[in-house]
Motif scaffolding. Structure first.
Motif, PDB file in Angstrom:
ATOM      1  N   UNK A 140      42.856 -30.228   7.726  1.00 53.73           N
ATOM      2  CA  UNK A 140      42.018 -30.424   8.898  1.00 53.73           C
ATOM      3  C   UNK A 140      41.025 -31.558   8.738  1.00 53.73           C
ATOM      4  N   UNK A 141      40.835 -32.019   7.524  1.00 51.97           N
ATOM      5  CA  UNK A 141      39.849 -33.053   7.274  1.00 51.97           C
ATOM      6  C   UNK A 141      38.461 -32.455   7.168  1.00 51.97           C
ATOM      7  N   UNK A 142      37.520 -33.290   6.866  1.00 48.66           N
ATOM      8  CA  UNK A 142      36.127 -32.862   6.748  1.00 48.66           C
ATOM      9  C   UNK A 142      35.466 -33.148   8.085  1.00 48.66           C
ATOM     10  N   UNK A 143      34.823 -32.147   8.635  1.00 49.96           N
ATOM     11  CA  UNK A 143      34.265 -32.240   9.986  1.00 49.96           C
ATOM     12  C   UNK A 143      32.906 -32.939  10.024  1.00 49.96           C
ATOM     13  N   UNK A 163      15.513 -25.223  -7.101  1.00 57.55           N
ATOM     14  CA  UNK A 163      14.246 -24.625  -6.684  1.00 57.55           C
ATOM     15  C   UNK A 163      14.352 -23.104  -6.532  1.00 57.55           C
ATOM     16  N   UNK A 164      15.552 -22.609  -6.644  1.00 55.10           N
ATOM     17  CA  UNK A 164      15.845 -21.186  -6.439  1.00 55.10           C
ATOM     18  C   UNK A 164      15.319 -20.722  -5.077  1.00 55.10           C
ATOM     19  N   UNK A 165      15.612 -21.533  -4.057  1.00 55.53           N
ATOM     20  CA  UNK A 165      15.186 -21.246  -2.691  1.00 55.53           C
ATOM     21  C   UNK A 165      16.316 -20.483  -1.986  1.00 55.53           C
ATOM     22  N   UNK A 166      16.301 -19.177  -2.127  1.00 57.04           N
ATOM     23  CA  UNK A 166      17.418 -18.351  -1.646  1.00 57.04           C
ATOM     24  C   UNK A 166      17.603 -18.444  -0.128  1.00 57.04           C
ATOM     25  N   UNK A 167      16.522 -18.569   0.611  1.00 59.82           N
ATOM     26  CA  UNK A 167      16.645 -18.671   2.071  1.00 59.82           C
ATOM     27  C   UNK A 167      17.323 -19.988   2.459  1.00 59.82           C
ATOM     28  N   UNK A 168      16.905 -21.088   1.836  1.00 62.97           N
ATOM     29  CA  UNK A 168      17.523 -22.388   2.122  1.00 62.97           C
ATOM     30  C   UNK A 168      18.987 -22.411   1.671  1.00 62.97           C
ATOM     31  N   UNK A 169      19.286 -21.755   0.557  1.00 63.38           N
ATOM     32  CA  UNK A 169      20.677 -21.672   0.089  1.00 63.38           C
ATOM     33  C   UNK A 169      21.521 -20.993   1.151  1.00 63.38           C
ATOM     34  N   UNK A 170      21.047 -19.848   1.629  1.00 62.32           N
ATOM     35  CA  UNK A 170      21.792 -19.089   2.648  1.00 62.32           C
ATOM     36  C   UNK A 170      21.999 -19.921   3.911  1.00 62.32           C
ATOM     37  N   UNK A 171      20.928 -20.537   4.398  1.00 60.78           N
ATOM     38  CA  UNK A 171      21.021 -21.353   5.611  1.00 60.78           C
ATOM     39  C   UNK A 171      21.968 -22.535   5.415  1.00 60.78           C
ATOM     40  N   UNK A 172      21.875 -23.161   4.254  1.00 58.42           N
ATOM     41  CA  UNK A 172      22.731 -24.316   3.972  1.00 58.42           C
ATOM     42  C   UNK A 172      24.212 -23.927   3.973  1.00 58.42           C
ATOM     43  N   UNK A 173      24.519 -22.807   3.353  1.00 59.45           N
ATOM     44  CA  UNK A 173      25.924 -22.399   3.265  1.00 59.45           C
ATOM     45  C   UNK A 173      26.512 -22.028   4.626  1.00 59.45           C
ATOM     46  N   UNK A 174      25.689 -21.554   5.531  1.00 63.49           N
ATOM     47  CA  UNK A 174      26.173 -21.230   6.871  1.00 63.49           C
ATOM     48  C   UNK A 174      26.653 -22.485   7.585  1.00 63.49           C
ATOM     49  N   UNK A 175      25.929 -23.599   7.403  1.00 67.42           N
ATOM     50  CA  UNK A 175      26.331 -24.834   8.069  1.00 67.42           C
ATOM     51  C   UNK A 175      27.318 -25.652   7.241  1.00 67.42           C
ATOM     52  N   UNK A 176      27.231 -25.554   5.931  1.00 68.22           N
ATOM     53  CA  UNK A 176      28.089 -26.363   5.054  1.00 68.22           C
ATOM     54  C   UNK A 176      29.513 -25.832   4.984  1.00 68.22           C
ATOM     55  N   UNK A 177      29.659 -24.526   4.978  1.00 72.36           N
ATOM     56  CA  UNK A 177      30.992 -23.920   4.873  1.00 72.36           C
ATOM     57  C   UNK A 177      31.444 -23.520   6.273  1.00 72.36           C
ATOM     58  N   UNK A 178      32.473 -24.163   6.728  1.00 74.15           N
ATOM     59  CA  UNK A 178      32.962 -23.916   8.095  1.00 74.15           C
ATOM     60  C   UNK A 178      34.399 -23.450   8.077  1.00 74.15           C
TER      61      UNK A 178
END
Length: 178
Positions: A140-143, A163-178
């Protein structure tokens, strides 16, 4: 997808016996990348985007969230250096517009984090889905409008891990992994 694969043809093309090809077919069938019908035919599996989005993406997010949230406990300075090196290699792949290399490096980065957990169960689950995820990225390619976004996202992700920023990790993975 749908292309027929013939064990004998591949063995002859590679100049090897049929045994290793048969073993490769078995592994690819286990990973869901081909469908093998004994004494009939073997075909490349169709990519099912709905199945990937409904099954593999949520599993990947869960595994990677776990890995990223526990990475600070295990990662050494040398490990961080290796992850930064992978990001630099991604930048080169972007400049060369080499999607194959970029997706491979992307998977190496995430696999490194999974392996860093030292958790055999997490690693086994990852190994089940990684081939499908990688195949999907290639198919599919990278979106993104521009490939340069990919290494930047990984650099940002790595900073959240550091930074062990668990909230930012969670938010990042929601948008990064599609």
């Amino acid at each position: 997808p749908g292309d027929r694969l013939r064990e004998a043809d591949i063995a002859a093309q590679m100049g090897i016996s049929r045994g290793p090809v048969r073993e490769a077919f078995n592994r690819l069938a286990q990973e869901g990348l081909i469908h093998s019908h004994p004494y009939r035919e073997t075909v490349v599996a169709e990519m099912n985007p709905e199945q990937t989005e409904e099954i593999y993406v949520p599993i990947r997010r869960t595994l990677e969230t776990y890995a990223a949230q526990h990475a600070h406990e295990k990662l050494t300075d040398q490990d961080y250096a290796r992850l930064e090196e992978l990001i630099r290699e991604m930048e080169t792949a972007c400049r060369d517009e080499n999607l194959d290399q970029l997706t491979s490096l992307d998977m190496q980065f995430h696999s490194f984090l999974i392996e860093s957990t030292g958790n055999a169960t997490i690693q086994a689950l990852w190994n089940i889905i990684i081939t499908k995820i990688h195949a999907r990225l290639l198919y599919q390619g990278i979106h993104h409008d521009r490939l340069e976004v990919v290494p930047r996202q990984h650099l940002e992700y790595l900073s959240f891990i550091r930074e062990h920023d668990t909230e930012q990790i969670r938010e990042h993975l929601v948008t990064h992994i599609y």
